[in-house]
Each structure stands twice: as structure tokens, then as C-alpha cells.
Design a protein around this motif. Sequence first.
Motif, PDB file in Angstrom:
ATOM      1  N   GLN A  31      43.586  -0.057 -20.667  1.00 36.36           N
ATOM      2  CA  GLN A  31      44.464   0.196 -21.812  1.00 36.36           C
ATOM      3  C   GLN A  31      44.537   1.688 -22.134  1.00 36.36           C
ATOM      4  O   GLN A  31      45.624   2.217 -22.397  1.00 36.36           O
ATOM      5  N   ILE A  32      43.370   2.348 -22.082  1.00 36.76           N
ATOM      6  CA  ILE A  32      43.357   3.788 -22.387  1.00 36.76           C
ATOM      7  C   ILE A  32      44.235   4.546 -21.401  1.00 36.76           C
ATOM      8  O   ILE A  32      45.097   5.352 -21.784  1.00 36.76           O
ATOM      9  N   PHE A  33      44.071   4.266 -20.102  1.00 34.89           N
ATOM     10  CA  PHE A  33      44.873   4.958 -19.084  1.00 34.89           C
ATOM     11  C   PHE A  33      46.353   4.642 -19.239  1.00 34.89           C
ATOM     12  O   PHE A  33      47.221   5.501 -19.072  1.00 34.89           O
ATOM     13  N   ASP A  34      46.635   3.387 -19.562  1.00 36.76           N
ATOM     14  CA  ASP A  34      48.014   2.960 -19.745  1.00 36.76           C
ATOM     15  C   ASP A  34      48.669   3.753 -20.869  1.00 36.76           C
ATOM     16  O   ASP A  34      49.809   4.224 -20.760  1.00 36.76           O
ATOM     17  N   VAL A  35      47.892   3.943 -21.962  1.00 36.92           N
ATOM     18  CA  VAL A  35      48.412   4.695 -23.106  1.00 36.92           C
ATOM     19  C   VAL A  35      48.623   6.150 -22.721  1.00 36.92           C
ATOM     20  O   VAL A  35      49.678   6.738 -22.999  1.00 36.92           O
ATOM     21  N   LEU A  36      47.603   6.722 -22.050  1.00 34.99           N
ATOM     22  CA  LEU A  36      47.677   8.144 -21.699  1.00 34.99           C
ATOM     23  C   LEU A  36      48.756   8.444 -20.663  1.00 34.99           C
ATOM     24  O   LEU A  36      49.465   9.444 -20.761  1.00 34.99           O
ATOM     25  N   ILE A  37      48.878   7.576 -19.668  1.00 35.15           N
ATOM     26  CA  ILE A  37      49.802   7.882 -18.568  1.00 35.15           C
ATOM     27  C   ILE A  37      51.223   7.438 -18.873  1.00 35.15           C
ATOM     28  O   ILE A  37      52.170   8.212 -18.779  1.00 35.15           O
ATOM     29  N   THR A  38      51.375   6.186 -19.274  1.00 37.89           N
ATOM     30  CA  THR A  38      52.744   5.695 -19.457  1.00 37.89           C
ATOM     31  C   THR A  38      53.173   5.734 -20.926  1.00 37.89           C
ATOM     32  O   THR A  38      54.311   5.412 -21.253  1.00 37.89           O
ATOM     33  N   GLY A  39      52.217   6.075 -21.779  1.00 35.93           N
ATOM     34  CA  GLY A  39      52.535   6.148 -23.212  1.00 35.93           C
ATOM     35  C   GLY A  39      52.798   4.791 -23.834  1.00 35.93           C
ATOM     36  O   GLY A  39      53.502   4.692 -24.840  1.00 35.93           O
ATOM     37  N   ALA A  40      52.214   3.763 -23.211  1.00 31.55           N
ATOM     38  CA  ALA A  40      52.452   2.403 -23.716  1.00 31.55           C
ATOM     39  C   ALA A  40      51.822   2.227 -25.092  1.00 31.55           C
ATOM     40  O   ALA A  40      50.907   2.963 -25.478  1.00 31.55           O
ATOM     41  N   TYR A  41      52.339   1.265 -25.797  1.00 31.52           N
ATOM     42  CA  TYR A  41      51.795   1.006 -27.131  1.00 31.52           C
ATOM     43  C   TYR A  41      51.043  -0.328 -27.113  1.00 31.52           C
ATOM     44  O   TYR A  41      51.541  -1.333 -26.626  1.00 31.52           O
ATOM     45  N   TYR A  42      49.824  -0.322 -27.598  1.00 32.65           N
ATOM     46  CA  TYR A  42      49.048  -1.572 -27.683  1.00 32.65           C
ATOM     47  C   TYR A  42      48.810  -1.919 -29.135  1.00 32.65           C
ATOM     48  O   TYR A  42      48.360  -1.079 -29.916  1.00 32.65           O
ATOM     49  N   HIS A  43      49.044  -3.158 -29.456  1.00 31.16           N
ATOM     50  CA  HIS A  43      48.837  -3.630 -30.820  1.00 31.16           C
ATOM     51  C   HIS A  43      47.335  -3.602 -31.134  1.00 31.16           C
ATOM     52  O   HIS A  43      46.512  -3.742 -30.228  1.00 31.16           O
ATOM     53  N   LEU A  44      46.992  -3.468 -32.407  1.00 33.68           N
ATOM     54  CA  LEU A  44      45.585  -3.363 -32.814  1.00 33.68           C
ATOM     55  C   LEU A  44      44.751  -4.541 -32.296  1.00 33.68           C
ATOM     56  O   LEU A  44      43.613  -4.373 -31.842  1.00 33.68           O
ATOM     57  N   TYR A  45      45.353  -5.766 -32.331  1.00 34.04           N
ATOM     58  CA  TYR A  45      44.544  -6.933 -31.954  1.00 34.04           C
ATOM     59  C   TYR A  45      44.104  -6.850 -30.485  1.00 34.04           C
ATOM     60  O   TYR A  45      43.053  -7.336 -30.116  1.00 34.04           O
TER      61      TYR A  45
END
Length: 333
Positions: free
Chosen positions: A272-286
Motif C-alpha cells: 500500500q505504501i509503495f502504491d501510494v508513493l508510486i502511483t499516488g493511489a488513495y487508500y481508505h482509512l479502513y
Amino acid sequence: MQQFLINYCHTFINLYKFIKPMSKNPKYSFVVPAYNEEANIPALCERLEILMKNTDELWEVIFVNDGSTDNTYSVLNNLSAKNKHIKFIDLSRNFGHQAALSAGLGNAKGEAIISMDCDLQDPPEVIQEMIEKWKQGFHIVYARRRNFRKDSVIKKFGSKIYYRLMGKFTRIDIPKNVGDFRLVDKRVLNEVNQMKEHSRYLRGMVAWTGFKHTFVDYQRPDREKGVSNYTFGKLAKLGMDGVFNFSMLPLRLGFILGFISIISGFGLLLYQIFDVLITGAYYHLYKWLVVILFILMGFMFMLFWVIGEYIGKIYDDVRQRPLYVINEMVNFD
Ligand code: UDP
Ligand code: MG
């Protein structure tokens, strides 16, 4: 005077010959737990008599009446009054097969001790071969079943799975397809009798001693008379005793689950961290919470495992099994 002395000596020798066998321990002990077996006991005694009639050795059969509700007690009472080979222990209530067997084994005086069922499913004729093996120097002779003809599919399937799992997870080698029909040497029995643990899995305890063993194969016939007293519940309990007494796997389950949970939690977190950093994806808090939950649960399982290990050590100590069993000592005084 000389004649008198000779006569005196003769009388003494005869007296000695008479007393000697009375004070001597039997060579063979048969130990038979019996729960509601009134119909089978006389036939079993007869078959044992036939088996032993050619030997000059002393023998005994010890029945243990495990709180039977039929006439087992009076049948044993009558038979033992007529025949001194036949002894019996009457338990105050039904304590279960393994406890009854232990009671008999604790009182067996023979050099070779044969435990067997009362219902003639353990044919006395197999014993001859077991005795031969014992004479060849084996300390434990298991009778191994070659067939499970009339057993239910569940019993057959269950025992297959069970033995496979036991083989995988226990530290000692508990033989497959053997019940409690076996011959053990007095030395093995002494070790087993010293084990005071309450939940008894005798076939495991015998195997634990580690003495030299072998097998005699036989076809297991159906029960002669009466019904099987091993209900599914009793059988399941025996199986559980086997697993819990001889395997640390249940305790280590915490470690396995914890390990899987932590690894997958961290894996997901990194993803999830890499996904956020690389693709800028958004993950819901849950989604973050779920991942953190995985990791926390993993640590909790690990903690259970640590506690389990301590409990395992306490369990080992309270059982007070001997630390080791010596087979032979050479050049000691
Ligand atoms: N038995 C016992 N106490 C019990 C149940 C059984 O002493 O609570 C004895 C029973 O009399 C027999 C042996 O244990 O001599 C094996 O029992 P059973 O034949 O019922 O078991 P199965 O052969 O069906 O597994
Ligand atoms: Mg039986």
C-alpha cells in the motif's frame, strides 16, 4: 543315622521343590481390561488355557473389571475361585480402558506382559509368535492389524488421517495400526509404571521408552460377543490424548498463525505504501486499519505461543516422566 540324614535331605529337597514354584513370579502375565464382558471372559480363559497348556512356565491372567454393569464381576469371581492363574482387580467404577489397563499393568508380575482386549478381537493364538519374538530379544512386540473389515468408513478414514498426522507431528515414532495388543518386557513395564500422568495414551508411552521393538501381523476378527464400548466420543478423547501428550504442535500453532499474520500484514502495508508513493493511489482509512490489525493480531498470536511454550514446559515437568531410559551400561560396577 546315615539313612536318617538322607531321608531328611530328601524331605527338605521335596519341600523346597514344592515351595519354589509357589513363591516364584509368573513368567507371563496377560492383562485384560473388561467392561461388560460377561459373555467373552470364559471363552477367553479357555483359549488362554489351550495356548499355555504346553508350557511349564508359570503364568497369570489379570482381568480388570472396569465398573461393569453386567455380571462380569461374578463371572470373574467364579473363575478365579476355581483357577489360581486367574486374578482380577475390581475397580470402583468405570474409569475407562486406558486406566483399567494401567491398573492391571501396575500389578503384573510376569517377565513378559501381554495386554489384550477381552472380546477375542486380539486372538490368543497370535501370542505364541509374540513370545517367540520376545525370546529373540525384542523388548516390545506390537500386534499390527492387517485389516479393518467391519469397521465403519468413518473409523477407517479417521484412523488413516490420524496416524498420518501423528507421524508428522510427534517427536517419537508411534507405530501405525497397532492398538493395545502387545507384549512388553518387564523392563519396559517398569518404565511405563513409573509414569504417573493422568491422561494416559499407553501405546505412546510404551513407544516413548524407546526399547527395541518389532511387529507381528494379524487379521483382526470381529468382536465375539457384546458390543464395542469404544464410542466415538471415547475414541476421539483417546486420539486427542495421543496428540496432546506426544506433540507440541497445538502449542506451536500460535507461532505459525502469528508468523503468517505478521508477514502478510507487513506485505500488505508495504504494497500500500509503495502504491501510494508510486502511483499516488488513495487508500481508505479502513484499509490501513485492516493491515495494522493483521500485524497486531500476529503479535498477539506470537504472545500466545510464548505462553504456550511456558505451559508446555510446566506440563513436561508435572508429568515427571523420566529424563531418559537406559538400555545398557557397560563396565560399571
Ligand atoms: N474397556 C474397558 N473400559 C471401557 C471400555 C472398554 O475396560 O470403558 C475394555 C473392553 O472390555 C475391551 C477393551 O477395553 O476389553 C476394548 O474395548 P472395545 O472392544 O469396546 O473397543 P474396540 O475393540 O471396539 O475398539
Ligand atoms: Mg473390541
